[in-house]
Design a protein around this motif. Structure first.
Motif, short mmCIF file in Angstrom:
data_model
loop_
_atom_site.label_atom_id
_atom_site.label_comp_id
_atom_site.label_asym_id
_atom_site.label_seq_id
_atom_site.Cartn_x
_atom_site.Cartn_y
_atom_site.Cartn_z
N SER A 96 -4.96 12.38 -12.02
CA SER A 96 -4.34 12.32 -13.35
C SER A 96 -3.31 11.21 -13.45
N LEU A 97 -2.93 10.63 -12.30
CA LEU A 97 -1.97 9.51 -12.28
C LEU A 97 -2.63 8.19 -11.90
N ASN A 98 -3.93 8.21 -11.68
CA ASN A 98 -4.62 6.98 -11.30
C ASN A 98 -4.41 5.87 -12.31
N GLN A 99 -4.52 6.21 -13.59
CA GLN A 99 -4.44 5.19 -14.64
C GLN A 99 -3.05 4.55 -14.69
N GLU A 100 -2.00 5.35 -14.50
CA GLU A 100 -0.64 4.79 -14.54
C GLU A 100 -0.41 3.81 -13.39
N PHE A 101 -0.84 4.16 -12.20
CA PHE A 101 -0.69 3.23 -11.07
C PHE A 101 -1.53 1.97 -11.30
N ARG A 102 -2.72 2.14 -11.84
CA ARG A 102 -3.58 0.99 -12.12
C ARG A 102 -2.92 0.09 -13.17
N VAL A 145 -3.25 2.73 -3.48
CA VAL A 145 -2.42 3.93 -3.56
C VAL A 145 -3.29 5.12 -3.18
N TYR A 146 -2.90 5.80 -2.09
CA TYR A 146 -3.61 7.00 -1.63
C TYR A 146 -2.74 8.21 -1.94
N GLN A 147 -3.28 9.16 -2.74
CA GLN A 147 -2.52 10.34 -3.13
C GLN A 147 -3.14 11.61 -2.55
N MET A 148 -2.36 12.31 -1.72
CA MET A 148 -2.79 13.62 -1.25
C MET A 148 -2.43 14.71 -2.25
N ASN A 149 -1.44 14.46 -3.09
CA ASN A 149 -0.97 15.43 -4.06
C ASN A 149 -2.11 15.95 -4.94
N ASP A 179 0.86 -1.18 0.00
CA ASP A 179 0.00 0.00 0.00
C ASP A 179 0.90 1.23 0.00
N VAL A 180 0.55 2.22 -0.80
CA VAL A 180 1.37 3.43 -0.94
C VAL A 180 0.58 4.65 -0.48
N PHE A 181 1.24 5.52 0.30
CA PHE A 181 0.65 6.77 0.75
C PHE A 181 1.56 7.91 0.30
N ILE A 182 0.99 8.87 -0.45
CA ILE A 182 1.79 9.95 -1.02
C ILE A 182 1.32 11.29 -0.47
N PHE A 183 2.26 12.03 0.13
CA PHE A 183 1.99 13.36 0.68
C PHE A 183 2.98 14.34 0.07
N THR A 184 2.59 14.93 -1.04
CA THR A 184 3.49 15.82 -1.78
C THR A 184 2.66 16.89 -2.50
N HIS A 185 3.37 17.78 -3.18
CA HIS A 185 2.71 18.65 -4.13
C HIS A 185 2.39 17.83 -5.38
N GLU A 188 -4.57 -2.34 -7.31
CA GLU A 188 -5.96 -2.76 -7.28
C GLU A 188 -6.90 -1.55 -7.19
N VAL A 189 -6.49 -0.53 -6.44
CA VAL A 189 -7.32 0.67 -6.30
C VAL A 189 -6.40 1.87 -6.07
N VAL A 190 -6.74 2.99 -6.72
CA VAL A 190 -5.95 4.22 -6.61
C VAL A 190 -6.89 5.38 -6.32
N ILE A 191 -6.46 6.28 -5.44
CA ILE A 191 -7.27 7.42 -5.03
C ILE A 191 -6.49 8.70 -5.29
N GLY A 192 -7.15 9.69 -5.92
CA GLY A 192 -6.49 10.97 -6.14
C GLY A 192 -7.50 12.07 -6.38
#
Length: 314
Positions: free
Chosen positions: A180-186, A171-175, A126-132, A191-195
């Motif tokens: 716009s990056l959901n498809q690449e991670f998928r 993948v949870y994205q705070m950025n 599981d990935v958690f992203i906290f960035t711009h 299995e599931v991406v949030i942005g």
């Protein structure tokens, strides 16, 4: 062979042939109860065999969005809870809850290197992203992760983990503009991406999301919905309202007397402010008040299995 198929073959191998109608005279030394108990044991074994890891990436420089994040007071320790291994990429971290591993190099190369290490060690991640973030890019202090980088490092591989087989789960994205990056991670295998749709004005909703997610039996969609409270939105709306007051010279026409960028105003002052200060120059925002703009922009877009839970075995 997939885990599900291996499990199916193991179960079938224990079923007496008489149950399958192959030989009515065939007898088994094991009673039905014993066979069923072994089936349950296999299920437990399959569950215990899955190793879960989290990778948390934190990288900010000074900006308006970072001011929102500071007000959000996110607890990164939520990202370590309940995982067999947790890796944090953050320049400085002094909080009480500690990850298994803390790297002070939150860069693009380190992000993919740690993902690769976890995958090679057999973890589901599981990935958690906290960035711009900007469109199709995760903006770090010293580097940028683009959609092409995700595909080049995780999809275009020749080691059996490529072509959609990289063991990402959630993948949870705070950025900002994370969707716009959901498809690449998928495409890489998640299995599931949030942005967020555009600018994410509600980074403070992460803590509530993480608490729900860590319960184990709460789906991604439900966790997001429970985190998206009126109180959480109001807190960030007040911060933005204060910013608009401090930066009034930036936009024109100004809000009418008694109105703010959060109010309905025929001068469209909200649209002018969010265009000037946040780059949200979208025609559909011209007739909306600030609250509507923030809610629409911050909408968390789910790609993939919205019913995924932390205790889901893949």
């Amino acid at each position: 062979m997939s885990k599900h198929l291996m499990k199916l073959f193991a179960i079938i191998s224990m079923i007496p042939m008489s149950w399958l109608g192959q030989d009515k005279d065939t007898k088994t030394d094991k009673p039905v109860e014993a066979v069923c108990e072994e089936m349950v044991a296999i299920d437990d074994c399959q569950e215990s065999a899955q190793k879960l890891a989290s990778l948390t990436l934190v990288s900010f420089d000074d900006s308006k969005f970072y001011n929102l994040v500071q007000n959000a007071q996110n607890a990164y320790g939520h990202c370590f809870e309940g995982y067999d291994k947790s890796v944090l990429l953050k320049l400085v971290y002094n909080s009480g809850r500690r990850p298994t591993e803390h790297s002070t190099i939150p860069t693009k190369d380190q992000f993919f290197a740690k993902l690769n290490e976890l995958a090679q060690d057999g973890y589901t991640i599981d990935v958690f992203i906290f960035t711009h973030g900007t469109t199709n890019a995760i903006a770090l202090r010293e580097s940028t992760i683009r959609g092409s980088d995700i595909l080049n490092n995780l999809y275009h591989r020749n080691d059996g983990l490529g072509m959609g087989n990289f063991p990402l789960r959630m993948v949870y994205q705070m950025n900002c503009v994370g969707s716009s990056l959901n498809q690449e991670f998928r495409q890489a295998g998640a299995e599931v991406v949030i942005g967020s749709r555009r600018v994410n004005f509600y980074p403070n909703q992460f803590n509530a999301f993480a608490k729900e997610w860590n319960k184990g039996n709460v789906s991604v969609r439900t966790a997001l919905n429970r985190a998206n409270t009126a109180a959480s939105r109001t807190a960030m709306q007040v911060v933005v309202k204060l910013d608009a007051t401090a930066n009034a010279p930036c936009f024109s026409p100004k809000c009418r007397l008694g109105k703010t960028i959060l109010s309905n105003d025929r001068n469209n002052c909200a649209y002018r402010y969010f265009d000037c200060q946040w780059g949200l120059d979208y025609p559909e925002y011209q007739s909306k008040d600030g609250k509507e703009i923030m809610n629409h922009s911050s909408k968390m877009i789910i790609s993939g299995d919205s019913n995924m839970r932390k205790n889901t075995i893949i």
